[in-house]
Design a protein around this motif. Structure first.
Motif, short mmCIF file in Angstrom:
data_model
loop_
_atom_site.label_atom_id
_atom_site.label_comp_id
_atom_site.label_asym_id
_atom_site.label_seq_id
_atom_site.Cartn_x
_atom_site.Cartn_y
_atom_site.Cartn_z
N GLU A 158 0.71 -1.04 0.02
CA GLU A 158 0.05 -0.13 0.13
C GLU A 158 0.96 1.26 -0.11
N ASP A 159 1.99 1.16 0.80
CA ASP A 159 2.85 2.25 0.57
C ASP A 159 3.50 2.57 -0.76
N LEU A 160 4.14 1.47 -1.28
CA LEU A 160 4.52 1.51 -2.45
C LEU A 160 3.58 2.25 -3.37
N ALA A 161 2.47 1.95 -3.35
CA ALA A 161 1.67 2.24 -4.37
C ALA A 161 1.28 3.82 -4.20
N GLN A 162 1.53 4.33 -2.88
CA GLN A 162 1.18 5.62 -2.87
C GLN A 162 2.34 6.77 -3.91
N TYR A 163 3.62 5.96 -3.93
CA TYR A 163 4.93 6.45 -4.76
C TYR A 163 4.56 6.18 -6.56
N LEU A 164 4.25 4.98 -6.59
CA LEU A 164 4.45 4.24 -7.77
C LEU A 164 3.27 3.75 -8.52
N GLY A 165 2.00 4.06 -7.76
CA GLY A 165 0.89 3.33 -8.27
C GLY A 165 0.84 1.96 -8.43
N ASN A 166 0.33 1.41 -9.61
CA ASN A 166 0.61 0.08 -9.46
C ASN A 166 1.07 -0.39 -10.84
N PRO A 167 2.34 -0.35 -10.83
CA PRO A 167 3.06 -0.67 -12.24
C PRO A 167 2.81 -2.06 -12.66
N PRO A 168 2.76 -2.61 -13.80
CA PRO A 168 2.31 -3.86 -14.40
C PRO A 168 3.61 -4.67 -14.22
N ILE A 169 4.17 -4.98 -12.88
CA ILE A 169 5.28 -5.78 -12.74
C ILE A 169 5.00 -6.76 -11.22
N PHE A 170 5.66 -7.68 -11.04
CA PHE A 170 5.59 -8.60 -9.82
C PHE A 170 6.06 -7.60 -8.79
N ARG A 171 5.23 -7.52 -7.51
CA ARG A 171 5.90 -6.67 -6.40
C ARG A 171 5.80 -7.67 -5.12
N ALA A 172 6.70 -7.33 -4.12
CA ALA A 172 6.54 -7.75 -3.06
C ALA A 172 6.58 -6.76 -1.81
N GLY A 173 5.57 -6.54 -0.87
CA GLY A 173 6.01 -5.51 0.29
C GLY A 173 6.04 -6.28 1.59
#
Length: 254
Positions: A79-94
């Motif tokens: 959720e925090d990453l999304a504040q800065y990056l939105g939801n780029p079309p890549i695999f993500r782990a927080g």
């Protein structure tokens, strides 16, 4: 190889890695990237970072170059990453790899539980009493002592005590200590992503700047790849190093 050496060595003593272009010309590569200190410079606090506005597009283009074999693995929550990056079309782990999603944003596996409210409250009260920055997270909580470096030992001791009381795990970083559920680590995220069909048969490369990235280096090595440390710090699991964030971007260029 400088993997799992008994004596810690500084990454500045390691050589720069072969270029990404050289690696991908030889075989498929799966790339795992840390966020703070790797793609963006470390800031005075978690909310004062400066993120290049074109970073989401840069990551999307990089993923396309790698045929989808790119994952961002951060200590920050998704959720925090999304504040800065939105939801780029890549695999993500927080959350240090505990919460994971695919390029469409669908969850992969079960996310870790939040830490007990009593532990969250204890960290918040400690931060207020010692004038530290408190960072509540979806699956943990962190104490930042960059502005009070003299309290490093006391802060770590407090975190260890709370971890013991509540059956939690301590994650150490640059002027930060965090409590998470036991068993959470970036190595777990690498293993989960490597089980995805798109990553099959690729050589994993993990790039990170902090202590929590050591787990990712180990997992990449276990799958026949390697870790790249960023900056001058102690590491016993990185094979190569890059000097700073700028050098990371240079290395990522086609």
């Amino acid at each position: 190889m400088s993997v799992r050496l008994p004596d810690m060595g500084y990454t500045s003593h390691l050589l720069p890695p072969p270029s990404l272009a050289e690696l991908t010309a030889a075989r498929p590569v799966a790339l795992f990237l840390d966020f703070d200190g790797t793609l963006i410079p470390i800031a005075s606090g978690p909310d004062t970072i400066v993120v290049p506005p074109d970073l989401p597009d840069t990551l999307a283009a990089l993923s396309e170059r790698l045929a989808g074999r790119l994952a961002l693995i951060s200590g920050r929550s998704l959720e925090d990453l999304a504040q800065y990056l939105g939801n780029p079309p890549i695999f993500r782990a927080g959350s240090h790899g505990g919460a994971r999603c695919d390029p469409e944003g669908s969850s992969i596996g079960e996310p870790p539980e939040a830490i007990p409210p009593a532990a969250m409250t204890a960290l918040e009260e400690f931060a207020a009493a010692e004038s530290l920055a408190f960072e509540p997270k979806t699956h943990g909580a962190a104490l930042h002592f960059r502005s009070r470096p003299e309290l490093a030992a006391r802060t770590h001791a407090f975190a260890r005590d709370q971890a013991k009381r509540h059956g939690l795990q301590v994650k150490k970083g640059k002027a930060v200590v965090e409590l998470v559920r036991a068993g959470v680590g970036k190595d777990g995220a690498v293993r989960v992503f490597m089980a995805e069909p798109v990553f099959a048969g690729a050589m994993p490369v993990f790039i990170g700047d902090d202590v929590t990235d050591e787990d990712g280096f180990i997992a990449a090595t276990d799958f026949g790849g390697f870790g790249i440390g960023v900056g001058e710090r102690e590491s016993s699991n990185a094979k190569y190093c890059l000097e700073n964030v700028k050098d990371v971007y240079e290395w990522l260029k086609p």
